[in-house]
Design a protein around this motif. Structure first.
Motif, short mmCIF file in Angstrom:
data_model
loop_
_atom_site.label_atom_id
_atom_site.label_comp_id
_atom_site.label_asym_id
_atom_site.label_seq_id
_atom_site.Cartn_x
_atom_site.Cartn_y
_atom_site.Cartn_z
N ILE A 258 10.40 -8.56 31.40
CA ILE A 258 11.79 -9.02 31.35
C ILE A 258 12.75 -7.87 31.08
CG2 ILE A 258 11.28 -11.41 30.71
CD1 ILE A 258 11.67 -10.62 27.80
N HIS A 259 12.22 -6.78 30.49
CA HIS A 259 13.06 -5.62 30.16
C HIS A 259 13.36 -4.73 31.37
CE1 HIS A 259 12.47 -6.83 26.06
NE2 HIS A 259 11.16 -6.66 26.14
N PRO B 218 11.60 -16.68 27.38
CA PRO B 218 11.26 -16.04 28.66
C PRO B 218 10.35 -14.84 28.39
CG PRO B 218 13.65 -16.32 28.38
CD PRO B 218 13.02 -16.53 27.05
N VAL B 219 9.17 -14.81 29.03
CA VAL B 219 8.19 -13.77 28.68
C VAL B 219 7.87 -12.84 29.85
CG1 VAL B 219 7.15 -15.14 26.85
CG2 VAL B 219 6.25 -15.34 29.18
N ALA B 220 8.28 -13.18 31.06
CA ALA B 220 7.98 -12.31 32.20
C ALA B 220 8.80 -12.75 33.41
CB ALA B 220 6.48 -12.36 32.55
N ILE B 221 8.76 -11.91 34.43
CA ILE B 221 9.35 -12.23 35.73
C ILE B 221 8.21 -12.27 36.74
CG2 ILE B 221 10.96 -11.48 37.53
CD1 ILE B 221 12.37 -12.09 34.90
N LYS C 291 5.76 -4.94 22.73
CA LYS C 291 5.80 -3.79 23.64
C LYS C 291 4.46 -3.59 24.34
CE LYS C 291 9.43 -0.98 21.51
NZ LYS C 291 9.73 0.33 20.86
N LYS C 292 3.38 -3.80 23.60
CA LYS C 292 2.05 -3.60 24.17
C LYS C 292 1.83 -4.49 25.38
CE LYS C 292 -2.87 -3.92 23.10
NZ LYS C 292 -3.91 -4.24 22.10
N VAL C 293 2.14 -5.75 25.27
CA VAL C 293 1.93 -6.69 26.37
C VAL C 293 2.95 -6.46 27.48
CG1 VAL C 293 1.93 -9.12 27.04
CG2 VAL C 293 0.80 -8.41 24.92
N GLN C 294 4.22 -6.31 27.12
CA GLN C 294 5.27 -6.16 28.12
C GLN C 294 5.13 -4.86 28.90
OE1 GLN C 294 7.96 -8.35 28.94
NE2 GLN C 294 6.69 -9.80 27.81
N ARG C 295 4.70 -3.80 28.23
CA ARG C 295 4.61 -2.49 28.88
C ARG C 295 3.30 -2.31 29.65
NH1 ARG C 295 4.53 1.44 24.42
NH2 ARG C 295 2.35 0.79 24.37
N ASP C 296 2.21 -2.86 29.14
CA ASP C 296 0.89 -2.60 29.72
C ASP C 296 0.31 -3.78 30.49
OD1 ASP C 296 1.03 -0.08 28.51
OD2 ASP C 296 0.04 -0.79 26.68
N LEU C 297 0.13 -4.91 29.82
CA LEU C 297 -0.56 -6.04 30.44
C LEU C 297 0.26 -6.70 31.53
CD1 LEU C 297 -3.08 -7.80 30.47
CD2 LEU C 297 -2.01 -9.25 28.72
#
Length: 288
Positions: free
Chosen positions: A270-271, A101-104, A255-261
């Motif tokens: 997801i976090h 799972p990579v995003a919501i 973190k770079k993708v999850q936090r920014d992109l």
């Protein structure tokens, strides 16, 4: 030209093509197919990743969650993307697949701006998509026939929408489209239309986003399930991914993708979630 110079030139001409072929062969192609809802994120992540890893070759295509799952299970692609859990799809053996799972992503009902409606109850929305309500004046709008645009049956967005809104009831027979972008264009240009798309596509001022029970369709309402129309975005591999594929998946989860992109394009990390939802749509608070 002297004979020894001709020989040297021939050697150079032979070596250069071999070198170029060798360079081309060092690129390991990663083909990613499936969810059109996830496509904008994976395409941009793939472009960014390539800039830092010039030897990468990432090809991203849509086709729907059903297509992504069936193709990755068949071994035809390295990654199948999906808005739904593999175990909910007929013909898919989730035990053969690895889930990342990579995003919501939020899903929002949209209507042509001329209908005169900005909010519907969940009950009204279900009645429209099952054909029980057929004119916008029945829900406080203009005297216009309602034209339902549904998603194709292989769409994970459709599966999520019908599971959460229709509660197992059959949708009305209507025009079906297989991509978020096409749906948005039709709703923009056709009076009386209603459909639904994922949040990253819902950035057009020409469409009317519909609130549900007066809850706004915005990302900040998703983590607590206040806006309940959302789904996980999955990247599936057949068993353990190869080295190149694993590196790219790790990059998407970084973190770079999850936090920014992720938030930049319109998704939710997801976090950020305060709740989780399983394949049977049971929602529980995280940490309980």
């Amino acid at each position: 030209m002297r004979k020894e110079n001709v020989s040297k030139l021939l050697v150079v001409l032979l070596v250069v093509p071999l070198f170029l072929v060798g360079c081309g062969q060092s690129k390991e192609k990663i083909t990613i197919v499936g969810s059109s809802a996830l496509q904008p994120l994976i395409e941009q992540a793939g472009n960014d990743y390539h800039l830092a890893h010039l030897d990468s070759n990432i090809v991203v295509q849509g086709g729907g969650s059903g297509t992504g799952l069936s193709q990755v299970q068949a071994g035809a692609v390295q990654v199948g993307t999906s808005d739904v859990f593999a175990e909910t799809q007929k013909g898919i053996d989730e035990k053969k697949l690895q889930d990342y799972p990579v995003a919501i992503v939020g899903i929002v009902p949209i209507a042509n701006k001329g209908v005169g409606v900005k909010n519907l109850s969940k009950k009204q929305l279900a009645a429209i998509f099952t054909g029980k309500i057929t004119n916008w004046r029945q829900v406080g709008g203009k005297n216009l026939p309602i034209i339902v645009i549904n998603r194709s049956r292989g769409s994970g967005t459709r599966t999520t929408f019908e599971d959460l809104i229709l509660n197992g009831k059959d949708a009305v027979n209507s025009q079906e489209q297989d991509s978020n972008g096409t749906v948005k264009k039709i709703v923009n240009s056709t009076p009386g239309t209603i459909s639904y798309i994922s949040f990253p596509y819902a950035n057009d001022e020409n469409i009317q986003k519909i609130s549900i029970d007066h809850v706004q369709p915005i990302n900040k309402n998703i983590p607590t399930n206040k806006w309940s129309l959302w789904s996980y975005e999955h990247m599936y591999t057949k068993g353990k991914p190869n080295k190149a594929t694993a590196k790219f998946i790790n990059y998407v989860l970084s973190k770079k993708v999850q936090r920014d992109l992720v938030p930049k394009i319109g998704y939710l990390s997801i976090h950020e979630m305060k709740v989780s939802r399983d394949s049977e749509n049971k929602v529980t608070k995280i940490g309980n």
